[in-house]
Design an enzyme around this catalytic site. Structure first.
Site, PDB file in Angstrom:
ATOM      1  N   CYS A 166       0.817  -1.144  -0.026  1.00 34.76           N
ATOM      2  CA  CYS A 166      -0.121   0.200  -0.095  1.00 34.76           C
ATOM      3  C   CYS A 166       0.954   1.191  -0.033  1.00 34.76           C
ATOM      4  CB  CYS A 166      -0.889   0.190   1.243  1.00 34.76           C
ATOM      5  SG  CYS A 166      -2.104  -1.320   1.165  1.00 34.76           S
ATOM      6  N   CYS A 208       2.223   2.794   3.449  1.00 36.47           N
ATOM      7  CA  CYS A 208       3.079   1.953   4.261  1.00 36.47           C
ATOM      8  C   CYS A 208       4.283   1.320   3.386  1.00 36.47           C
ATOM      9  CB  CYS A 208       1.969   0.540   4.576  1.00 36.47           C
ATOM     10  SG  CYS A 208       0.710   1.092   5.455  1.00 36.47           S
ATOM     11  N   CYS A 221       2.178  -8.681   6.854  1.00 37.50           N
ATOM     12  CA  CYS A 221       0.851  -8.214   6.685  1.00 37.50           C
ATOM     13  C   CYS A 221      -0.388  -9.493   7.241  1.00 37.50           C
ATOM     14  CB  CYS A 221       0.339  -8.129   5.185  1.00 37.50           C
ATOM     15  SG  CYS A 221       0.377  -9.530   4.321  1.00 37.50           S
TER      16      CYS A 221
END
EC number: 1.8.4.10
Length: 259
Positions: free
Chosen positions: A210, A213, A238
């Protein structure tokens, strides 16, 4: 990290593979074909990273029966979404896209803010669960095996991976055909086959998730250090990949959003 241009130019010509690369390709092909033979219903979780470009190309050539899907978290860089379109056009096949539940996203934002994942480990993992884990569960539900592009050298955790292993969390077999590939092998194959890839790799992003991030890293740094960089290294996953030990004590929440 050196850019793909300088990295790949020295490793393979545009029309042939080195003996090492050819051996890696044939090993990956054999494992994929074995998975299709043994489990029939196999899906590939395409991360749209560099390894994914290699696996997608090998599957298109040797194992087109494997269904391909990807996760659109809603916070991906524009470059990543553009790459998805390029892949579909190149291989003339639709890559199924799974997205997070909108109501869960809305509730998360109400409780934590639009960038609440910066507040602490619990908040970040909750965001990953909504945006990645829950869509992933839907994507693999009912299938017999799933394919991942993890490599041993990516982290100490991934170094212990097995080529085929039962995945208790999702209730199906996990196939990892690229464990023995090195980073230079990945880029040599991309260059030799003239494959598309995310242009952010050329800007110092070895691992891309993302947008908020993920950040670029200095040359020679741990390739995973640009993911969730504000956390301890032990927690920088994650949740899609299993962990062999319990994550240390939770990071204390920071009530000011990180820049």
């Amino acid at each position: 990290m050196t850019t793909v241009s300088s990295n790949a130019n020295t490793l393979a010509s545009a029309d042939e593979l080195s003996p090492r690369l050819e051996a890696l390709v044939q090993g990956t092909r054999a494992l994929l074909e074995r998975a299709v033979l043994d489990y029939k219903d196999v899906v590939y979780s395409n991360s749209l990273g560099a390894e994914a470009m290699v696996l997608t190309d090998i599957m298109a050539t040797y194992a087109p029966e494997i269904e391909i899907f990807t996760l659109d978290t809603g916070r991906l860089p524009d470059e990543t979404l553009a790459l998805l379109d390029r892949l579909e056009r190149r291989y003339q096949r639709r890559i199924q896209v799974f997205s997070p539940d909108a109501s869960q996203i809305e509730q998360y934002v109400r409780e934590n803010g639009i960038n609440g994942f910066y507040l602490g480990l619990e908040e970040r993992q909750s965001c990953c669960h909504i945006r990645k884990i829950e869509p992933f569960r839907r994507a693999v539900a009912g299938h017999k095996a799933w394919v991942t592009g993890v490599r041993r050298e990516q982290s100490a955790e991934r170094a212990h991976g097995e080529q085929i292993a039962w995945d208790d969390r999702y209730g199906l077999w996990k196939v990892s055909p690229m464990l023995e590939w090195k980073e230079e092998d990945v880029w040599a194959y991309i260059k030799a086959r003239n494959l598309p890839y995310n242009p952010l790799h050329d800007k110092g992003y070895p691992s891309i998730g993302c947008a908020p991030c993920t950040r670029a890293v200095e040359p020679g740094a741990d390739p995973r250090s640009g993911r969730w960089w504000w956390e301890n290294p032990e927690s920088r996953e994650c949740g899609l990949q299993p962990r062999r030990r319990v994550i240390p004590i939770k990071v204390e929440p920071r009530r000011a959003v990180a820049p």
